[in-house]
Design a protein around this motif. Structure first.
Motif, PDB file in Angstrom:
ATOM      1  N   ASP A  88       0.815  -1.219   0.000  1.00  0.00           N
ATOM      2  CA  ASP A  88       0.000   0.000   0.000  1.00  0.00           C
ATOM      3  C   ASP A  88       0.848   1.267   0.000  1.00  0.00           C
ATOM      4  OD1 ASP A  88      -2.277  -1.548  -0.001  1.00  0.00           O
ATOM      5  OD2 ASP A  88      -2.515  -1.488   2.186  1.00  0.00           O
ATOM      6  N   ILE A  89       2.076   1.175   0.481  1.00  0.00           N
ATOM      7  CA  ILE A  89       2.948   2.354   0.512  1.00  0.00           C
ATOM      8  C   ILE A  89       3.943   2.370  -0.648  1.00  0.00           C
ATOM      9  CG2 ILE A  89       2.703   2.729   2.996  1.00  0.00           C
ATOM     10  CD1 ILE A  89       5.473   1.390   3.326  1.00  0.00           C
ATOM     11  N   GLY A  90       3.731   1.492  -1.635  1.00  0.00           N
ATOM     12  CA  GLY A  90       4.534   1.519  -2.854  1.00  0.00           C
ATOM     13  C   GLY A  90       5.807   0.697  -2.841  1.00  0.00           C
ATOM     14  N   VAL A  91       6.026  -0.098  -1.796  1.00  0.00           N
ATOM     15  CA  VAL A  91       7.207  -0.958  -1.736  1.00  0.00           C
ATOM     16  C   VAL A  91       6.963  -2.179  -2.623  1.00  0.00           C
ATOM     17  CG1 VAL A  91       8.617  -2.430  -0.229  1.00  0.00           C
ATOM     18  CG2 VAL A  91       7.804  -0.208   0.596  1.00  0.00           C
ATOM     19  N   ILE A  92       7.921  -2.489  -3.485  1.00  0.00           N
ATOM     20  CA  ILE A  92       7.804  -3.675  -4.335  1.00  0.00           C
ATOM     21  C   ILE A  92       8.202  -4.876  -3.491  1.00  0.00           C
ATOM     22  CG2 ILE A  92       8.545  -4.847  -6.433  1.00  0.00           C
ATOM     23  CD1 ILE A  92       9.302  -2.056  -7.539  1.00  0.00           C
ATOM     24  N   GLU A  93       7.225  -5.668  -3.129  1.00  0.00           N
ATOM     25  CA  GLU A  93       7.496  -6.836  -2.304  1.00  0.00           C
ATOM     26  C   GLU A  93       7.938  -8.030  -3.143  1.00  0.00           C
ATOM     27  OE1 GLU A  93       4.642  -7.681   0.750  1.00  0.00           O
ATOM     28  OE2 GLU A  93       4.368  -5.563   1.208  1.00  0.00           O
ATOM     29  N   HIS A  94       7.366  -8.161  -4.343  1.00  0.00           N
ATOM     30  CA  HIS A  94       7.737  -9.290  -5.204  1.00  0.00           C
ATOM     31  C   HIS A  94       7.777  -8.817  -6.648  1.00  0.00           C
ATOM     32  CE1 HIS A  94       7.237 -13.937  -5.866  1.00  0.00           C
ATOM     33  NE2 HIS A  94       8.314 -13.453  -6.456  1.00  0.00           N
ATOM     34  N   TRP A  95       8.900  -9.012  -7.306  1.00  0.00           N
ATOM     35  CA  TRP A  95       9.142  -8.664  -8.714  1.00  0.00           C
ATOM     36  C   TRP A  95       9.239  -9.978  -9.467  1.00  0.00           C
ATOM     37  CZ3 TRP A  95      11.524  -3.904 -10.911  1.00  0.00           C
ATOM     38  CH2 TRP A  95      12.063  -4.094 -12.190  1.00  0.00           C
ATOM     39  N   ILE A  96       8.388 -10.184 -10.471  1.00  0.00           N
ATOM     40  CA  ILE A  96       8.380 -11.424 -11.243  1.00  0.00           C
ATOM     41  C   ILE A  96       8.554 -11.082 -12.720  1.00  0.00           C
ATOM     42  CG2 ILE A  96       7.076 -13.497 -11.863  1.00  0.00           C
ATOM     43  CD1 ILE A  96       5.510 -13.064  -9.190  1.00  0.00           C
ATOM     44  N   ASP A  97       9.572 -11.656 -13.331  1.00  0.00           N
ATOM     45  CA  ASP A  97       9.859 -11.436 -14.742  1.00  0.00           C
ATOM     46  C   ASP A  97       9.952 -12.765 -15.466  1.00  0.00           C
ATOM     47  OD1 ASP A  97       9.944  -8.915 -15.919  1.00  0.00           O
ATOM     48  OD2 ASP A  97      11.950  -8.464 -15.184  1.00  0.00           O
ATOM     49  N   LEU A  98       9.790 -12.718 -16.773  1.00  0.00           N
ATOM     50  CA  LEU A  98       9.938 -13.895 -17.618  1.00  0.00           C
ATOM     51  C   LEU A  98      11.052 -13.665 -18.625  1.00  0.00           C
ATOM     52  CD1 LEU A  98       6.873 -14.143 -16.656  1.00  0.00           C
ATOM     53  CD2 LEU A  98       6.635 -15.574 -18.651  1.00  0.00           C
ATOM     54  N   ASN A 111      17.468  -5.322  -6.206  1.00  0.00           N
ATOM     55  CA  ASN A 111      17.677  -4.122  -5.388  1.00  0.00           C
ATOM     56  C   ASN A 111      16.367  -3.410  -5.069  1.00  0.00           C
ATOM     57  OD1 ASN A 111      20.449  -4.399  -5.183  1.00  0.00           O
ATOM     58  ND2 ASN A 111      20.868  -3.095  -6.940  1.00  0.00           N
ATOM     59  N   GLN A 112      15.415  -3.443  -5.987  1.00  0.00           N
ATOM     60  CA  GLN A 112      14.169  -2.708  -5.784  1.00  0.00           C
ATOM     61  C   GLN A 112      13.099  -3.509  -5.056  1.00  0.00           C
ATOM     62  OE1 GLN A 112      12.571  -0.852  -9.291  1.00  0.00           O
ATOM     63  NE2 GLN A 112      14.396   0.383  -9.620  1.00  0.00           N
ATOM     64  N   ALA A 113      13.202  -4.828  -5.089  1.00  0.00           N
ATOM     65  CA  ALA A 113      12.152  -5.662  -4.503  1.00  0.00           C
ATOM     66  C   ALA A 113      12.682  -6.479  -3.333  1.00  0.00           C
ATOM     67  CB  ALA A 113      11.581  -6.592  -5.575  1.00  0.00           C
ATOM     68  N   GLN A 114      11.790  -6.811  -2.439  1.00  0.00           N
ATOM     69  CA  GLN A 114      12.162  -7.683  -1.331  1.00  0.00           C
ATOM     70  C   GLN A 114      12.433  -9.101  -1.826  1.00  0.00           C
ATOM     71  OE1 GLN A 114       8.934  -7.240   1.451  1.00  0.00           O
ATOM     72  NE2 GLN A 114       9.527  -5.163   2.001  1.00  0.00           N
ATOM     73  N   LYS A 115      11.733  -9.501  -2.886  1.00  0.00           N
ATOM     74  CA  LYS A 115      11.896 -10.833  -3.469  1.00  0.00           C
ATOM     75  C   LYS A 115      11.782 -10.696  -4.985  1.00  0.00           C
ATOM     76  CE  LYS A 115       9.658 -15.388  -3.454  1.00  0.00           C
ATOM     77  NZ  LYS A 115       8.537 -16.169  -2.928  1.00  0.00           N
ATOM     78  N   ALA A 116      12.670 -11.363  -5.718  1.00  0.00           N
ATOM     79  CA  ALA A 116      12.625 -11.337  -7.183  1.00  0.00           C
ATOM     80  C   ALA A 116      12.634 -12.768  -7.699  1.00  0.00           C
ATOM     81  CB  ALA A 116      13.818 -10.569  -7.743  1.00  0.00           C
ATOM     82  N   THR A 117      11.712 -13.061  -8.612  1.00  0.00           N
ATOM     83  CA  THR A 117      11.618 -14.389  -9.217  1.00  0.00           C
ATOM     84  C   THR A 117      11.643 -14.236 -10.732  1.00  0.00           C
ATOM     85  OG1 THR A 117      10.240 -15.141  -7.369  1.00  0.00           O
ATOM     86  CG2 THR A 117      10.284 -16.529  -9.341  1.00  0.00           C
ATOM     87  N   ILE A 118      12.512 -15.006 -11.373  1.00  0.00           N
ATOM     88  CA  ILE A 118      12.601 -15.021 -12.828  1.00  0.00           C
ATOM     89  C   ILE A 118      12.194 -16.404 -13.306  1.00  0.00           C
ATOM     90  CG2 ILE A 118      14.104 -14.701 -14.840  1.00  0.00           C
ATOM     91  CD1 ILE A 118      13.843 -12.189 -12.973  1.00  0.00           C
ATOM     92  N   TYR A 119      11.261 -16.451 -14.246  1.00  0.00           N
ATOM     93  CA  TYR A 119      10.900 -17.700 -14.906  1.00  0.00           C
ATOM     94  C   TYR A 119      11.536 -17.642 -16.287  1.00  0.00           C
ATOM     95  CZ  TYR A 119       7.673 -18.689 -11.173  1.00  0.00           C
ATOM     96  OH  TYR A 119       7.142 -18.951  -9.937  1.00  0.00           O
ATOM     97  N   THR A 120      12.544 -18.478 -16.493  1.00  0.00           N
ATOM     98  CA  THR A 120      13.207 -18.524 -17.780  1.00  0.00           C
ATOM     99  C   THR A 120      12.711 -19.737 -18.547  1.00  0.00           C
ATOM    100  OG1 THR A 120      15.357 -18.331 -18.897  1.00  0.00           O
ATOM    101  CG2 THR A 120      15.257 -19.774 -16.960  1.00  0.00           C
TER     102      THR A 120
END
Length: 189
Positions: A88-98, A111-120
């Protein structure tokens, strides 16, 4: 004297294809139970059916009990991941990319998210991409989806989809009508 009108040439921008999905999830491992969640997905003109379905799969695998994950502009926006959860305050908690993002993008994600997941994905290219990677972070997870799974997911592609995801004891299944797909992402880091 005849009136001559200048030739008017217009170029039409390609627009996204809009798809609707109704998703139900029974994730016994993480205690997530969602029933008939309506989703609207915009498929960028350059996005393949396989990639769109993998993006939907990534959403289903990571959604929480409150269904707080959001699809972003995806391929149309370099500054955002494909999917994210922002507080709600704009913090990226989870970044998911493909795909196979650059090390610069991986660093940005972690760096920007608390957790980052990449699906390759891409049986040949993903392995080569991963071997060349030098970047790693504690909050970064890279998971591989093989071509067979991507092709099976693409078979479920429809402008109006109804999908169910079931997870129990680490076993993942996607169901649609009479089709069932066993999903086994490989965790690479």
């Amino acid at each position: 004297m005849p009136v001559i009108f200048p030739l008017l040439v217009t170029s039409m921008a390609l627009t996204a294809t809009i798809l609707k999905a109704k998703v139900s999830i029974v994730d016994l491992d993480n205690h997530v139970y969602l029933n008939d969640i309506p989703l609207t997905l915009a498929q960028h003109p350059s996005e393949t059916d396989n990639r769109l379905m993998l993006r939907l799969l990534a959403w289903m695998l990571n959604v929480d009990a409150e269904a707080r994950l959001s699809f972003t502009k995806g391929l149309g926006e370099d500054e955002e991941p494909d999917i994210w959860f922002k507080s709600d305050i704009g913090v990226i908690e989870h970044w998911i990319d493909l795909g196979q993002p650059s090390e610069k993008r991986l660093k940005k994600a972690s760096n920007q998210a608390q957790k980052a997941t990449i699906y390759t994905y891409g049986d040949r290219s993903a392995a080569i991409w991963f071997k060349k990677l030098k970047y790693s972070a504690d909050n970064l997870s890279i998971q591989f989806i093989n071509d067979e799974t991507a092709d099976q997911m693409a078979q479920l592609y429809s402008r109006n989809m109804e999908l169910q995801l079931m997870i129990q004891d680490g076993d993942i299944q996607v169901l649609s009508g009479d089709m069932s797909i066993a999903i086994k992402p490989e965790v690479w880091c």
